[in-house]
Write a protein that holds these residues in place. Structure first.
Motif, short mmCIF file in Angstrom:
data_model
loop_
_atom_site.label_atom_id
_atom_site.label_comp_id
_atom_site.label_asym_id
_atom_site.label_seq_id
_atom_site.Cartn_x
_atom_site.Cartn_y
_atom_site.Cartn_z
N ARG A 266 0.83 -1.20 0.00
CA ARG A 266 0.00 0.00 0.00
C ARG A 266 0.87 1.25 0.00
N ASN A 267 0.34 2.28 -0.65
CA ASN A 267 0.99 3.59 -0.66
C ASN A 267 2.44 3.51 -1.11
N ILE A 268 2.63 2.95 -2.28
CA ILE A 268 3.95 2.88 -2.90
C ILE A 268 4.03 3.98 -3.96
N VAL A 269 4.99 4.88 -3.83
CA VAL A 269 5.13 6.01 -4.74
C VAL A 269 6.44 5.85 -5.52
N ILE A 270 6.33 5.90 -6.84
CA ILE A 270 7.49 5.75 -7.73
C ILE A 270 7.53 7.00 -8.59
N ARG A 271 8.48 7.87 -8.33
CA ARG A 271 8.45 9.24 -8.87
C ARG A 271 9.72 9.56 -9.65
N SER A 272 9.54 10.33 -10.72
CA SER A 272 10.66 10.89 -11.50
C SER A 272 11.65 9.79 -11.91
N SER A 273 11.12 8.78 -12.59
CA SER A 273 11.93 7.63 -12.99
C SER A 273 12.44 7.81 -14.42
N THR A 274 13.66 7.35 -14.65
CA THR A 274 14.22 7.30 -16.00
C THR A 274 14.36 5.83 -16.39
N LEU A 275 13.70 5.45 -17.48
CA LEU A 275 13.71 4.06 -17.92
C LEU A 275 14.63 3.92 -19.13
N ASP A 303 4.45 8.67 -10.65
CA ASP A 303 4.42 10.11 -10.92
C ASP A 303 5.61 10.47 -11.80
N GLU A 304 5.38 10.47 -13.07
CA GLU A 304 6.34 10.83 -14.11
C GLU A 304 7.38 9.73 -14.33
N ALA A 305 7.42 9.25 -15.53
CA ALA A 305 8.42 8.28 -15.98
C ALA A 305 8.84 8.68 -17.38
N GLY A 306 10.14 8.80 -17.58
CA GLY A 306 10.66 9.20 -18.88
C GLY A 306 11.65 8.19 -19.41
N GLY A 307 12.27 8.54 -20.53
CA GLY A 307 13.23 7.63 -21.15
C GLY A 307 12.58 6.85 -22.27
N TYR A 308 12.90 5.56 -22.34
CA TYR A 308 12.46 4.72 -23.47
C TYR A 308 11.32 3.81 -23.05
N ALA A 332 3.91 13.35 -18.24
CA ALA A 332 3.99 14.58 -19.04
C ALA A 332 4.32 14.27 -20.49
N ASN A 333 4.20 13.02 -20.87
CA ASN A 333 4.43 12.65 -22.27
C ASN A 333 3.47 11.54 -22.65
N THR A 334 3.44 11.21 -23.91
CA THR A 334 2.59 10.13 -24.38
C THR A 334 3.46 9.03 -24.97
N VAL A 335 2.97 7.83 -24.91
CA VAL A 335 3.70 6.67 -25.41
C VAL A 335 2.82 5.95 -26.42
#
Length: 506
Positions: A266-275, A303-308, A332-335
């Motif tokens: 419960r309540n797991i936050v994964i934020r500002s990730s670069t994949l 909350d926000e994941a970028g990269g590939y 903040a982007n679309t895939v």
């Protein structure tokens, strides 16, 4: 010598001379001193280092593999390399406050098992010490691992009731499980970790308040292992981390992070990730299927994941049959996933996902119920019998909640909904009564008792008829709703766009 800086452990005979130094190190620990400075070079240790005092510190000279510039402790023994307390230590009363600074712990013995990590195997580092522990903490906690390195163990760091640990700039290479914490090993902080070629990077069981910040997880996992596993964990934060795939070696990691495989998270936050997910194998098979796989979990936030991201199969995967699977995603982007969805539903569970996309046009909320179904053809209704309306064509169905065969909508989310319908009929005789209603959780296609009415009207004159209405209701996940009509006399429902049902979550 200033004792506040530490005691040179060489005073107890510890030397980088290729001979076993375990007896000398244990002799130093028995002296009553707690802060020891190790010399540069490679120090061989064949037996367990048992620590039975609190606030013991081992301080070296840089961490790394160069004997000239680093302090390296090589372990050739079995089981635990450094043991803090033992299995009989009472709860939360172990040897707290151990510090390892600028020292490398590396297993070099001959009792070896095979890693599954494809990169480790390709780099001739696909092995670990069977049954070994770099550091094993029995109910102590307060461990500080700073600018250190741990390599080639079955468990790099293992702890039970090992709380308030601080790992800074720790390097973890080629371990079967780099970090394992269980049973109230709470308030963990890992900052600036650099991990590489491990089968499993982090496993935490029944822990609260863990934080992993600004870490680099590089080439982790395997076809059968997840880099990060959380079970029974609460209020965990992963922020600013780099997640890199193993490489194009023909093996697909199922997901980078798996939640709740054995007990609810419960309540797991994964934020500002670069994949940093590499190109698909042979252009078609992902190196990593999902960033997050949810088996049992509620209030999971990405909350926000970028990269590939496009090289994943999907961002989120749902598996298992749990009734609790809630994920909120903000991007903040679309895939460009092929079907437009950010998730796969591989199990039989709830699979509730809410997605916010932010771009130059503002915010778009995805993952909300938006269903419109209509009748594809004319339907004949028998008078005096509640009959399910054959809405066999979906105009849109955002979450796949409408069954065009059973003409029934099943809610995936608990919430408030607006349900609207218009049904046009053939010619009605004056005085014929038409009723339109919603039915809840009914299996039969005729009869039953209405759950809520949308319309009830009597034709004043002979001519074409219609019923319509709108209602706002609270619905629980799993509720099944269908639309039915009751006519005093036999009647005909027209097909096409004039006969529809719209359900929207509000």
């Amino acid at each position: 010598m200033d004792d506040t800086l530490g005691v040179y452990i060489s005073l107890y005979g510890v030397k980088p001379n290729g001979e076993d130094q375990s007896a000398n190190i244990n002799l130093a620990l028995a002296s009553g001193n707690t802060k020891f400075i190790f010399p540069k070079g490679t120090i061989r240790v064949d037996k367990k280092i048992q620590i039975n005092n609190r606030a013991v510190e081992f301080i070296g000279h840089n961490n790394g593999r160069s004997q000239e510039n680093a302090t390296i402790l090589e372990f050739y023994g079995e089981g635990e390399f450094i043991s803090l307390g033992n299995s009989s230590t009472p709860g939360f009363s172990g040897q707290q406050g151990f510090t390892l600074r600028q020292i490398s712990l590396i297993y070099k013995g001959s009792s070896r098992g095979n890693l599954k990590n494809p990169f480790a195997v390709s780099a001739s580092n696909g092995w670990y010490g069977t049954g070994t522990y770099g550091i094993r903490d029995w109910r102590g906690g307060g461990i500080k691992l700073i600018d250190a390195q741990i390599e080639h163990f079955e468990y790099g760091v293992w702890g039970t009731q090992s709380d308030i640990n601080r790992f800074n700039n720790l390097q973890l290479f080629y371990n079967k499980c780099a970090i394992y914490m269980e049973e109230k090993s709470d308030q963990f902080l890992g900052e600036g970790l650099y991990t590489f070629g491990n089968d499993n990077t982090i496993t935490m069981v029944n822990c609260t308040g863990g934080r992993f910040l600004n870490c680099q997880f590089v080439k982790e996992g395997s076809q059968g292992t997840y880099p990060v596993e959380l079970n029974g964990c609460f209020s965990m934060l992963f922020a600013g981390n780099w997640y890199e795939s193993t490489g194009n070696y023909g093996a697909t990691v199922p997901a980078y992070i798996r939640l709740g495989a054995s007990s609810e998270c419960r309540n797991i936050v994964i934020r500002s990730s670069t994949l940093a997910i590499g190109d698909k194998i042979n252009g078609t098979v992902p190196q990593v299927n999902y960033f997050i796989e949810v088996v049992t979990g509620r209030s999971i936030v990405i909350d926000e994941a970028g990269g590939y991201l496009r090289n994943l199969k999907k961002l989120v995967g749902f598996s298992g049959g749990a009734s609790i699977q809630d994920v909120y995603v903000k991007l903040a982007n679309t895939v460009p996933y092929s079907d437009g969805k950010y998730h796969d539903e591989n199990g039989t569970g709830r699979a509730a996902i809410l997605i916010e996309q932010h771009d130059e046009n503002g915010k778009t909320v995805m993952g909300l119920t938006r269903t419109k179904a209509q009748a594809g053809s004319v339907q004949r209704l028998t008078g005096g019998l509640w009959t399910r309306i054959a809405l066999d064509k979906s105009v849109f169905d955002e979450l796949g909640e409408f069954d065009n065969v059973k003409y029934q909508w099943t809610a995936k989310h608990t919430g408030y909904y607006r349900i609207t319908s218009l049904q046009m009929t053939g010619v009605q005789q004056a005085g014929n009564r038409l009723q339109l209603a919603l039915f809840l959780n009914t299996g039969d296609s005729t009869g039953g008792t209405p759950w809520t009415f949308l319309d009830d009207r009597t034709s004043p004159v002979t001519g074409g008829g219609a019923v319509s209405g709108s209602v706002e209701v609270k619905v629980n996940a799993g509720y099944k709703i269908d639309l039915r009509m009751l006519s005093t006399n036999d009647t005909t429902l027209l097909g096409g766009s004039s006969n529809y049902l719209i359900i929207t979550r509000i």
